[in-house]
Design a protein around this motif. Structure first.
Motif, PDB file in Angstrom:
ATOM      1  N   CYS A 354      48.811 -10.024   1.389  1.00 34.07           N
ATOM      2  CA  CYS A 354      48.239  -8.722   1.743  1.00 34.07           C
ATOM      3  C   CYS A 354      47.348  -8.842   2.980  1.00 34.07           C
ATOM      4  O   CYS A 354      47.435  -8.017   3.907  1.00 34.07           O
ATOM      5  CB  CYS A 354      47.436  -8.161   0.571  1.00 34.07           C
ATOM      6  SG  CYS A 354      48.444  -7.636  -0.840  1.00 34.07           S
ATOM      7  N   ILE A 355      46.504  -9.863   3.000  1.00 30.34           N
ATOM      8  CA  ILE A 355      45.592 -10.045   4.144  1.00 30.34           C
ATOM      9  C   ILE A 355      46.374 -10.389   5.402  1.00 30.34           C
ATOM     10  O   ILE A 355      46.166  -9.794   6.477  1.00 30.34           O
ATOM     11  CB  ILE A 355      44.561 -11.136   3.824  1.00 30.34           C
ATOM     12  CG1 ILE A 355      43.649 -10.678   2.680  1.00 30.34           C
ATOM     13  CG2 ILE A 355      43.736 -11.472   5.063  1.00 30.34           C
ATOM     14  CD1 ILE A 355      42.662 -11.740   2.232  1.00 30.34           C
ATOM     15  N   THR A 356      47.279 -11.367   5.306  1.00 34.29           N
ATOM     16  CA  THR A 356      48.029 -11.789   6.493  1.00 34.29           C
ATOM     17  C   THR A 356      49.004 -10.714   6.944  1.00 34.29           C
ATOM     18  O   THR A 356      49.261 -10.570   8.149  1.00 34.29           O
ATOM     19  CB  THR A 356      48.785 -13.103   6.195  1.00 34.29           C
ATOM     20  OG1 THR A 356      49.535 -12.949   4.977  1.00 34.29           O
ATOM     21  CG2 THR A 356      47.826 -14.258   6.047  1.00 34.29           C
ATOM     22  N   GLY A 357      49.563  -9.946   5.994  1.00 31.43           N
ATOM     23  CA  GLY A 357      50.429  -8.838   6.396  1.00 31.43           C
ATOM     24  C   GLY A 357      49.665  -7.793   7.187  1.00 31.43           C
ATOM     25  O   GLY A 357      50.170  -7.255   8.185  1.00 31.43           O
ATOM     26  N   TYR A 358      48.423  -7.515   6.771  1.00 35.08           N
ATOM     27  CA  TYR A 358      47.575  -6.570   7.508  1.00 35.08           C
ATOM     28  C   TYR A 358      47.266  -7.104   8.909  1.00 35.08           C
ATOM     29  O   TYR A 358      47.323  -6.350   9.900  1.00 35.08           O
ATOM     30  CB  TYR A 358      46.294  -6.330   6.733  1.00 35.08           C
ATOM     31  CG  TYR A 358      45.248  -5.553   7.492  1.00 35.08           C
ATOM     32  CD1 TYR A 358      45.385  -4.180   7.710  1.00 35.08           C
ATOM     33  CD2 TYR A 358      44.120  -6.200   8.007  1.00 35.08           C
ATOM     34  CE1 TYR A 358      44.430  -3.471   8.413  1.00 35.08           C
ATOM     35  CE2 TYR A 358      43.163  -5.500   8.709  1.00 35.08           C
ATOM     36  CZ  TYR A 358      43.318  -4.134   8.916  1.00 35.08           C
ATOM     37  OH  TYR A 358      42.356  -3.434   9.621  1.00 35.08           O
ATOM     38  N   LEU A 359      46.955  -8.398   9.008  1.00 38.76           N
ATOM     39  CA  LEU A 359      46.662  -8.991  10.318  1.00 38.76           C
ATOM     40  C   LEU A 359      47.875  -8.942  11.234  1.00 38.76           C
ATOM     41  O   LEU A 359      47.747  -8.695  12.444  1.00 38.76           O
ATOM     42  CB  LEU A 359      46.193 -10.434  10.140  1.00 38.76           C
ATOM     43  CG  LEU A 359      44.847 -10.628   9.430  1.00 38.76           C
ATOM     44  CD1 LEU A 359      44.546 -12.111   9.236  1.00 38.76           C
ATOM     45  CD2 LEU A 359      43.716  -9.957  10.212  1.00 38.76           C
ATOM     46  N   LEU A 360      49.059  -9.175  10.660  1.00 36.42           N
ATOM     47  CA  LEU A 360      50.270  -9.145  11.485  1.00 36.42           C
ATOM     48  C   LEU A 360      50.545  -7.731  11.980  1.00 36.42           C
ATOM     49  O   LEU A 360      50.971  -7.529  13.130  1.00 36.42           O
ATOM     50  CB  LEU A 360      51.460  -9.666  10.670  1.00 36.42           C
ATOM     51  CG  LEU A 360      52.780  -9.841  11.430  1.00 36.42           C
ATOM     52  CD1 LEU A 360      52.631 -10.893  12.528  1.00 36.42           C
ATOM     53  CD2 LEU A 360      53.899 -10.231  10.472  1.00 36.42           C
ATOM     54  N   LEU A 361      50.293  -6.735  11.147  1.00 36.09           N
ATOM     55  CA  LEU A 361      50.482  -5.341  11.574  1.00 36.09           C
ATOM     56  C   LEU A 361      49.497  -4.962  12.671  1.00 36.09           C
ATOM     57  O   LEU A 361      49.833  -4.203  13.595  1.00 36.09           O
ATOM     58  CB  LEU A 361      50.322  -4.401  10.375  1.00 36.09           C
ATOM     59  CG  LEU A 361      51.455  -4.421   9.338  1.00 36.09           C
ATOM     60  CD1 LEU A 361      51.074  -3.584   8.129  1.00 36.09           C
ATOM     61  CD2 LEU A 361      52.749  -3.902   9.967  1.00 36.09           C
ATOM     62  N   ARG A 362      48.275  -5.457  12.604  1.00 34.21           N
ATOM     63  CA  ARG A 362      47.262  -5.137  13.623  1.00 34.21           C
ATOM     64  C   ARG A 362      47.657  -5.676  14.986  1.00 34.21           C
ATOM     65  O   ARG A 362      47.366  -5.060  16.013  1.00 34.21           O
ATOM     66  CB  ARG A 362      45.918  -5.715  13.231  1.00 34.21           C
ATOM     67  CG  ARG A 362      45.204  -4.930  12.153  1.00 34.21           C
ATOM     68  CD  ARG A 362      43.771  -5.384  12.034  1.00 34.21           C
ATOM     69  NE  ARG A 362      43.044  -5.238  13.301  1.00 34.21           N
ATOM     70  CZ  ARG A 362      41.798  -5.649  13.496  1.00 34.21           C
ATOM     71  NH1 ARG A 362      41.134  -6.265  12.519  1.00 34.21           N
ATOM     72  NH2 ARG A 362      41.200  -5.463  14.634  1.00 34.21           N
ATOM     73  N   GLN A 363      48.292  -6.847  15.008  1.00 37.25           N
ATOM     74  CA  GLN A 363      48.677  -7.431  16.287  1.00 37.25           C
ATOM     75  C   GLN A 363      50.148  -7.131  16.615  1.00 37.25           C
ATOM     76  O   GLN A 363      50.753  -7.784  17.451  1.00 37.25           O
ATOM     77  CB  GLN A 363      48.479  -8.943  16.268  1.00 37.25           C
ATOM     78  CG  GLN A 363      49.395  -9.685  15.298  1.00 37.25           C
ATOM     79  CD  GLN A 363      49.056 -11.174  15.171  1.00 37.25           C
ATOM     80  OE1 GLN A 363      47.879 -11.556  15.207  1.00 37.25           O
ATOM     81  NE2 GLN A 363      50.072 -11.994  15.054  1.00 37.25           N
ATOM     82  N   GLY A 364      50.716  -6.116  15.933  1.00 35.72           N
ATOM     83  CA  GLY A 364      52.153  -5.878  16.041  1.00 35.72           C
ATOM     84  C   GLY A 364      52.599  -5.067  17.219  1.00 35.72           C
ATOM     85  O   GLY A 364      53.793  -4.880  17.432  1.00 35.72           O
ATOM     86  N   ALA A 365      51.692  -4.540  18.046  1.00 33.40           N
ATOM     87  CA  ALA A 365      52.124  -3.728  19.193  1.00 33.40           C
ATOM     88  C   ALA A 365      52.771  -4.615  20.253  1.00 33.40           C
ATOM     89  O   ALA A 365      52.393  -5.773  20.416  1.00 33.40           O
ATOM     90  CB  ALA A 365      50.923  -2.997  19.795  1.00 33.40           C
ATOM     91  N   PRO A 366      53.742  -4.126  20.980  1.00 36.39           N
ATOM     92  CA  PRO A 366      54.376  -4.927  22.039  1.00 36.39           C
ATOM     93  C   PRO A 366      53.341  -5.356  23.063  1.00 36.39           C
ATOM     94  O   PRO A 366      52.457  -4.623  23.453  1.00 36.39           O
ATOM     95  CB  PRO A 366      55.424  -3.971  22.652  1.00 36.39           C
ATOM     96  CG  PRO A 366      55.661  -2.944  21.601  1.00 36.39           C
ATOM     97  CD  PRO A 366      54.363  -2.800  20.865  1.00 36.39           C
ATOM     98  N   ARG A 367      53.500  -6.626  23.492  1.00 37.33           N
ATOM     99  CA  ARG A 367      52.581  -7.158  24.499  1.00 37.33           C
ATOM    100  C   ARG A 367      53.382  -7.815  25.611  1.00 37.33           C
ATOM    101  O   ARG A 367      54.389  -8.478  25.345  1.00 37.33           O
ATOM    102  CB  ARG A 367      51.628  -8.211  23.867  1.00 37.33           C
ATOM    103  CG  ARG A 367      50.574  -7.601  22.975  1.00 37.33           C
ATOM    104  CD  ARG A 367      49.751  -8.694  22.353  1.00 37.33           C
ATOM    105  NE  ARG A 367      50.508  -9.441  21.356  1.00 37.33           N
ATOM    106  CZ  ARG A 367      50.200 -10.644  20.930  1.00 37.33           C
ATOM    107  NH1 ARG A 367      49.183 -11.266  21.456  1.00 37.33           N
ATOM    108  NH2 ARG A 367      50.923 -11.251  20.017  1.00 37.33           N
ATOM    109  N   ALA A 368      52.920  -7.680  26.812  1.00 42.03           N
ATOM    110  CA  ALA A 368      53.616  -8.307  27.928  1.00 42.03           C
ATOM    111  C   ALA A 368      53.225  -9.765  28.018  1.00 42.03           C
ATOM    112  O   ALA A 368      52.141 -10.125  27.622  1.00 42.03           O
ATOM    113  CB  ALA A 368      53.258  -7.598  29.228  1.00 42.03           C
TER     114      ALA A 368
END
Length: 368
Positions: A354-368
């Motif tokens: 649950c914690i790591t899934g939330y962290l992955l979603l937070r950093q999930g936006a496309p980045r160059a």
């Protein structure tokens, strides 16, 4: 939309590397564990003169339990390694440049983790209990049924750890002559049994020898004098503790899941708690694969990467997973002592994903 198939090819490309690495790492670790664990059975096989086929069959029955134990760990190792290597080779940078977010980059790893989780459930709920039950029965047969029938004339044969048998001669029909038996099953009351003739027979509870025209010699622990009892006919079991099917003879790892939730009333309270903990462990252990996989993804995909960078995140992920494994063992032990703490097993299993899934979603936006 024409770019969609290309993204699918990228998923297959990453997933292919993950599957290949998982197969190699898991096979290597299973082989290593099998080798180290099988050493304790070599003495049984060699001392009783059994064939290599018996050794292979006996140890192969342990492989599913090894596999179920190490799969979450190997999945974590493989995901972390492959994604760190992709980052070091700038492949992740190129994929991000094509507009892929961290969530899309994580899809192959998550697909692998889900597949490994399902495989873990198949192993822990069905395959492992069955193979462990067959293993224990086969081991009992080797130590009791087979070993007793390998008595060699003129040789002191250790039928079990506390029974030594010597026969002067042996007939093809199981008849024995010139029998000496050292029976130390009761360490406080050892006995030496002599008989002119006898016959070796098999029973559902193990091998027995029917002795004729013999004597039983024991030292009286109170007086220190030799007690001699003669007999015309006597039956002696050569088996170790019989596998009678009573609850205290059965390992919780062999019990079907449904029965673990309904322990017999005759089972001691301490063993009942172990059965309940084993049931919860089977339901939660495969889910740890998802938590470990997400920890690897957060560590590998978070932040900017350099070819030789990211070491702190890698070490941090390894430390966290190691701590979770140790914590899981501690939680299981606590729950076995106090069944009111059984929900902690689920907390330990569900909180990390649950914690790591939330962290992955937070950093999930496309980045160059």
């Amino acid at each position: 939309m024409p770019a969609l198939p290309f993204f699918h090819r990228l998923d297959r490309y990453v997933l292919g590397q993950l599957v290949l690495a998982l197969a190699l790492v898991t096979t290597g670790l299973v082989a290593l564990i099998w080798l180290t664990q099988s050493l304790r059975f070599i003495q049984i096989i060699v001392s009783h003169g059994l064939s290599p086929f018996v050794f292979v069959k006996l140890t192969a029955l342990l492989v599913p339990s090894f596999l179920a134990t190490i799969l979450p760990i190997t999945c974590f190792i493989v995901i972390l390694f492959i994604y760190v290597r992709l980052a070091g080779d700038r492949e992740l940078t190129i994929m991000r440049g094509l507009g892929l977010s961290d969530i899309k980059l994580a899809r192959p790893a998550l697909a692998l983790a889900v597949a490994v989780t399902l495989l873990g459930y198949a192993l822990s709920l069905g395959v492992v209990p069955w193979t462990l039950s067959v293993f224990r029965s086969y081991q009992y047969e080797i130590r009791n049924q087979i070993a007793a029938f390998l008595l060699e004339p003129g040789v002191f044969t250790p039928v079990s750890s506390n029974i030594m048998v010597y026969v002067q001669s042996r007939g093809t029909n199981g008849s024995l002559k010139g029998i000496i038996i050292e029976d130390n099953r009761d360490p406080n009351d050892p006995a030496t049994i002599l008989a002119r003739t006898g016959e070796l027979m098999t029973t559902p509870r193990g091998p027995v020898v029917v002795l004729e025209n013999g004597s039983r010699q024991q030292i009286d622990p109170k007086t220190g004098q030799l007690d001699l009892l003669t007999f015309e006919r006597n039956t002696l079991s050569l088996a170790q503790a019989a596998r009678s099917g009573m609850p205290d003879d059965t390992d919780a790892a062999e019990i079907p899941l449904h029965d673990l939730f309904h322990p017999p009333a005759t089972l001691p309270s301490g063993d009942s708690a172990k059965w309940l903990v084993e049931a919860q462990r089977r339901l939660t252990a495969p889910l740890s694969t998802l938590g470990y996989a997400l920890i690897a993804l957060v560590a590998a995909l978070g932040g900017g990467f350099k070819r030789h960078g990211g070491l702190a995140r890698i070490i941090g992920a390894v430390v966290i997973v190691t701590a979770l494994v140790a914590l899981g063992l501690g939680v299981n032990n606590l729950a076995a002592r106090n069944t009111a703490l059984l929900p902690l097993i689920w907390v330990w299993t569900l909180l990390p994903p649950c914690i790591t899934g939330y962290l992955l979603l937070r950093q999930g936006a496309p980045r160059a």
